[in-house]
Write an enzyme that holds these catalytic residues in place. Structure first.
Site, PDB file in Angstrom:
ATOM      1  N   LEU A  49       0.853  -1.178   0.000  1.00 55.12           N
ATOM      2  CA  LEU A  49       0.000   0.000   0.000  1.00 55.12           C
ATOM      3  C   LEU A  49       0.895   1.236   0.000  1.00 55.12           C
ATOM      4  O   LEU A  49       2.081   1.145   0.267  1.00 55.12           O
ATOM      5  CB  LEU A  49      -0.907  -0.008   1.238  1.00 55.12           C
ATOM      6  CG  LEU A  49      -1.823  -1.221   1.376  1.00 55.12           C
ATOM      7  CD1 LEU A  49      -2.453  -1.252   2.758  1.00 55.12           C
ATOM      8  CD2 LEU A  49      -2.896  -1.217   0.288  1.00 55.12           C
ATOM      9  N   SER A  50       0.315   2.391  -0.281  1.00 56.89           N
ATOM     10  CA  SER A  50       1.156   3.583  -0.341  1.00 56.89           C
ATOM     11  C   SER A  50       1.872   3.810   0.990  1.00 56.89           C
ATOM     12  O   SER A  50       3.037   4.203   1.017  1.00 56.89           O
ATOM     13  CB  SER A  50       0.347   4.813  -0.746  1.00 56.89           C
ATOM     14  OG  SER A  50      -0.734   5.028   0.128  1.00 56.89           O
ATOM     15  N   GLU A  51       1.184   3.571   2.113  1.00 56.10           N
ATOM     16  CA  GLU A  51       1.841   3.614   3.427  1.00 56.10           C
ATOM     17  C   GLU A  51       1.251   2.570   4.365  1.00 56.10           C
ATOM     18  O   GLU A  51       0.053   2.254   4.287  1.00 56.10           O
ATOM     19  CB  GLU A  51       1.704   4.989   4.092  1.00 56.10           C
ATOM     20  CG  GLU A  51       2.815   5.969   3.762  1.00 56.10           C
ATOM     21  CD  GLU A  51       2.494   6.805   2.542  1.00 56.10           C
ATOM     22  OE1 GLU A  51       3.381   7.529   2.063  1.00 56.10           O
ATOM     23  OE2 GLU A  51       1.348   6.730   2.051  1.00 56.10           O
ATOM     24  N   THR A  52       2.105   2.075   5.234  1.00 55.11           N
ATOM     25  CA  THR A  52       1.682   1.259   6.372  1.00 55.11           C
ATOM     26  C   THR A  52       2.168   1.954   7.636  1.00 55.11           C
ATOM     27  O   THR A  52       3.338   2.335   7.731  1.00 55.11           O
ATOM     28  CB  THR A  52       2.246  -0.169   6.286  1.00 55.11           C
ATOM     29  OG1 THR A  52       1.707  -0.818   5.128  1.00 55.11           O
ATOM     30  CG2 THR A  52       1.883  -0.973   7.522  1.00 55.11           C
ATOM     31  N   HIS A  85      -3.071  10.118   5.696  1.00 55.11           N
ATOM     32  CA  HIS A  85      -4.120   9.102   5.615  1.00 55.11           C
ATOM     33  C   HIS A  85      -3.809   7.900   6.498  1.00 55.11           C
ATOM     34  O   HIS A  85      -4.713   7.289   7.076  1.00 55.11           O
ATOM     35  CB  HIS A  85      -4.357   8.691   4.153  1.00 55.11           C
ATOM     36  CG  HIS A  85      -3.455   7.613   3.638  1.00 55.11           C
ATOM     37  ND1 HIS A  85      -2.162   7.859   3.211  1.00 55.11           N
ATOM     38  CD2 HIS A  85      -3.646   6.281   3.479  1.00 55.11           C
ATOM     39  CE1 HIS A  85      -1.621   6.727   2.804  1.00 55.11           C
ATOM     40  NE2 HIS A  85      -2.498   5.755   2.958  1.00 55.11           N
TER      41      HIS A  85
END
Length: 282
Positions: A49-52, A85
């Site tokens: 994902l774009s960030e974790t 986010h």
């Protein structure tokens, strides 16, 4: 010889949306004891994902009256210093799954202290407001060509976030833009940490945007809270108002409410949906 396997609680949350499979999905991994940075990066890469976000309590245990947490964010390729986010996603997990009793959650991060609270069914994040810098940095014409931009109304850099923002002539240009991400990755963009395009729009929103960061492994981020610390500062000055409604016009799309505070802080407000929960084994 048997290997010792650890099971970590992990969640996926769609942020800045009230519809499943819209907004920006973030991973949230719960750490009840420390793990190495390379393992966090490997988990973020596995989540893809774009960030974790990686959460650990400052008092070393998850109890209902804990409200101070260490928070770090990783893309599939690097650690980042701020992510809106994924912070919203982490807050959703703490309020909804761990039933944090405090009205406010405090995060200790590489960007300083950040806070989050519930407001009806939404999460309110308190982030530092960024300041636009309009000169004193080189404008990379090859970068503009790679993104597909020939004309623009304004261009500026975030003083703190170092994100580059390009104000296009109208919202249709923002929506139709088709960057060449492979060409972007080949360019020297030292001093820049991602690129956003924006324009005003009539109707339900004050402005729209899109955000690209192929240099950190995110060609186009669905919804980007951190860049709105800069966009809010810019658009509030143009529109002469302190409350804004924003739409990030990615394929998934997402909505953000923005409220400027008097102390150079910004409230970023959004919905969320928890779409997945389970365990990851390391």
């Amino acid at each position: 010889m048997s290997l010792k396997i650890k099971a970590l609680k992990i969640y996926q949350v769609d942020a800045f949306t009230n519809k499943a499979f819209h907004g920006n999905p973030a991973g949230v991994c719960i750490l009840e004891e420390s793990i190495e940075d390379e393992v966090m990066l490997a988990i973020a890469s596995e989540m893809n994902l774009s960030e974790t976000a990686f959460l650990s309590p400052e008092k070393n245990n998850f109890v209902k009256n804990s409200n101070v947490f260490s928070l770090r964010w990783f893309t599939p390729e690097v650690e980042v210093s701020m992510c809106g986010h994924a912070t919203l996603a982490a807050s959703a997990v703490l309020f909804e799954e761990f039933h944090v009793q405090s009205d406010e959650i405090i995060y200790v991060t590489k960007s300083g202290k950040l806070t989050a609270r519930k407001e009806e069914n939404k999460i309110v994040l308190d982030f530092p407001l960024d300041t636009p810098v309009f000169d004193g940095f080189p404008i990379n014409k090859k970068l503009l060509e790679a993104v597909g931009i020939s004309e623009y109304k304004n261009i500026f850099l975030g003083e703190n976030t170092k994100k580059l923002v390009i104000h296009l002539k109208n919202h249709d240009e923002v929506s139709k833009l088709n960057p060449n991400f492979e060409l972007m990755k080949q360019l020297d963009v030292s001093g820049i940490k991602g690129l956003a395009v924006t324009a005003g729009i009539e109707g339900d929103y004050d402005f729209i945007s899109r955000y690209f960061n192929p240099w950190d492994g995110i060609n186009e981020d669905p919804v980007t809270g951190s860049v709105h610390t800069l966009l809010a500062s810019y658009w509030c000055e143009i529109l002469g108002k302190n409350h804004l409604s924003a739409y990030q016009a990615s394929k998934r799309g997402g909505e953000l409410m923005l409220r400027l505070k008097k102390d150079k802080r910004l409230e970023i407000i959004g919905d969320f949906i928890i779409t997945l929960k389970g365990e990851i084994y390391i």
